[in-house]
Design an enzyme around this catalytic site. Structure first.
Site, PDB file in Angstrom:
ATOM      1  N   ASP A  79      59.667  16.209 -18.245  1.00 37.50           N
ATOM      2  CA  ASP A  79      58.551  17.156 -18.313  1.00 37.50           C
ATOM      3  C   ASP A  79      57.449  16.646 -19.236  1.00 37.50           C
ATOM      4  OD1 ASP A  79      60.461  17.607 -20.433  1.00 37.50           O
ATOM      5  OD2 ASP A  79      59.362  19.414 -20.968  1.00 37.50           O
ATOM      6  N   GLU A 146      62.164  19.345 -22.329  1.00 43.14           N
ATOM      7  CA  GLU A 146      62.170  18.848 -23.705  1.00 43.14           C
ATOM      8  C   GLU A 146      61.029  19.438 -24.505  1.00 43.14           C
ATOM      9  OE1 GLU A 146      61.146  16.084 -27.068  1.00 43.14           O
ATOM     10  OE2 GLU A 146      59.935  16.732 -25.342  1.00 43.14           O
ATOM     11  N   GLU A 147      59.889  19.585 -23.866  1.00 46.65           N
ATOM     12  CA  GLU A 147      58.691  20.026 -24.580  1.00 46.65           C
ATOM     13  C   GLU A 147      58.709  21.514 -24.925  1.00 46.65           C
ATOM     14  OE1 GLU A 147      56.809  17.998 -25.809  1.00 46.65           O
ATOM     15  OE2 GLU A 147      56.454  16.243 -24.544  1.00 46.65           O
TER      16      GLU A 147
END
Length: 484
Positions: A79, A146-147
């Site tokens: 992502d 992840e973000e």
């Protein structure tokens, strides 16, 4: 099909990177890029697992002579942070990124590039595709979300993985080897509000022109946050004249320093001059305070004419302004173990005044778990004291420094052999997934490396072409050296 990065070396790395950039892959929208990686693995004849989170694990056997070497995991996330200029019409759900090459750097027009972390996935795919390389058995792990809290890595089943070494490819500075990072969590504050009908002169207050940045890696640069500035503006107006807030919003990502915010207020028509004069005075202060970090800061006041609408009650408005003025923001502690390292910080990334509530989302980071909890407790105490509610999610651990690391020593030696220079071992305040993956696989020896990038999480994000080539060469030589 026109490839903007054609002719760049290493060719297959930039081919895969451009392919990824053609697929929308903001956080929460990773099915397409995950399917692409699965299809590439199938094309290469490699074992691949795709889970319900859209995480991908691709395995490649060792090359001849490396069968007894330790399995190595190459890891990055699928992502990207989807940020764009306010003037951009780009749709992150369907439009490909508009890539360009300029002065040795790759960027995307008016949007983030997603070099963080698309280049990691591209390098790993190029490694998997190249059967001429010497390497031990490989496990390439591409995670999602992840973000926005590392939810993909959190849900990843690693019971089938056998890696002893983990090379995370989510760093952004060539020549620096990351050996530790902060943990973090997301905090949501909700303040109930009541609305009343108001008739008056409406004004739109808009803050723009800020640089923004990564809420971890750039928090030490003292850049302005539009959300924090909006709190200061409303406080300044409150000291001068009566008004009522109808609308208020700023930011779209908790892990990005907010570049723009706006409010719509009602005031007495005779006080329009006071509204504009206060805004001019406040802007002059900001121009002086942020002359070095955000010289382009602007504050625009637009007279919308007399209108009738709902605005929040005076008591709730005072609570909201108090919250914006008193909530901690930015650096809270510096590390006493490593000079210059931010230890604890928080960022007010998103705020919005809804019909019945004011909401604020913070990203909290710390290398020390107890201080991460302390900041969280402060926010909880503050919002509950004001009659609101508090919720956290996406809590992930810090990656603690390992005193002894064979992988770290090996990469530093290979880097020394290639360049004749020493690699700098460091810790960072931003978060990578190593700590979470190491909890799942105790004993995993981990490092993080990557090519030069700048201004990640902003529309000014850039990826350096020559640095990418050098980092890819380093990665290939490290894999060749991992044996026995």
């Amino acid at each position: 099909m026109d490839y903007r990065l054609a002719g760049l070396e290493p060719a297959r790395v930039f081919h895969f990177f451009e392919e990824i950039c053609r697929i929308p892959h903001g956080s929460g929208n990773t099915k397409g890029v995950s399917d692409y990686c699965r299809e590439q693995a199938e094309r290469m004849g490699l074992e691949c697992v795709q889970d319900e989170w859209n995480n991908i694990i691709i395995k490649k056997p060792a090359s001849p002579g490396y069968e007894n070497g330790p399995t190595v995991m190459l890891q990055g996330h699928l992502d990207m942070v989807a940020e764009k200029l306010g003037t951009s019409s780009h749709d992150f759900l369907k439009d490909p990124l508009d890539l360009f090459v300029e002065d040795g750097w790759i960027g995307a027009r008016d949007t983030t590039l997603g070099g963080d972390d698309g280049i990691a996935v591209a390098m790993a795919l190029a490694i998997l595709e190249d059967d001429t390389l010497a390497h031990p058995a490989l496990e390439c792990v591409f995670t999602t979300e992840e973000e926005v809290g590392m939810d993909g890595a959190r849900g990843l089943d690693m019971s089938g993985c056998r890696s002893r070494y983990l090379i995370n490819l989510d760093s952004e500075e060539e020549g620096f080897l990351l050996a530790s990072c902060a943990g973090g969590l997301r905090a949501d504050l909700t303040l109930p509000v009541r609305r009343t009908e108001v008739t008056g002169q409406a004004y739109r207050l808009e803050i723009s022109g800020l640089f923004g940045g990564h809420s971890g890696g750039d928090i030490n640069k003292e850049r302005a946050s539009a959300n924090i500035l909006m709190g200061r503006l409303l406080f300044a107006l409150d000291q001068k004249l009566p008004f009522a807030v109808r609308e208020l919003a700023g930011g779209s990502k908790d892990n990005a320093i907010t570049r723009e915010a706006f409010a719509v207020i009602f005031a007495d028509g005779s006080q329009g001059g006071d509204v504009k004069k206060t805004a001019e005075d406040v802007l002059a202060v900001w121009k002086a305070e942020y002359a070095n970090t955000d010289p382009g800061v602007e504050l625009t006041v637009t007279d919308l004419g007399e209108q009738t609408g709902t605005a929040i009650s005076p008591v709730d408005q005072q609570k909201m302004i108090f919250l914006l003025m008193e909530a901690p923001y930015g650096i809270q502690h510096m590390s006493t173990d490593m000079e210059g390292l931010v230890e604890t910080s928080l960022n007010l990334g998103i705020m919005e005044l809804k019909e019945d509530a004011f909401t604020a989302r913070f990203s909290i980071r710390s290398n020390v778990a107890t201080r991460k909890q302390l900041v969280s407790d402060k926010l909880k105490y503050l919002i509950e004291f004001l009659g609101g509610s508090y919720h956290t999610e996406g809590d992930y651990p810090a990656w603690q420094y390992q005193k002894h690391s064979r992988l770290r020593d090996l990469i530093c030696q290979v880097y020394r052999d290639i360049t004749g220079r020493e690699m700098v071992v460091q810790a960072i305040h931003a978060g990578v997934e190593c700590g979470l993956l190491m909890e799942k696989m105790p004993g995993l020896d981990a490092v993080s490396i990557g090519p030069d990038m700048k201004d990640v999480h902003t529309p000014s994000e850039r990826l350096n072409i020559a640095s990418t080539a050098r980092t890819y060469e380093l990665l290939k030589q490290v894999l060749e050296a991992v044996n026995g």
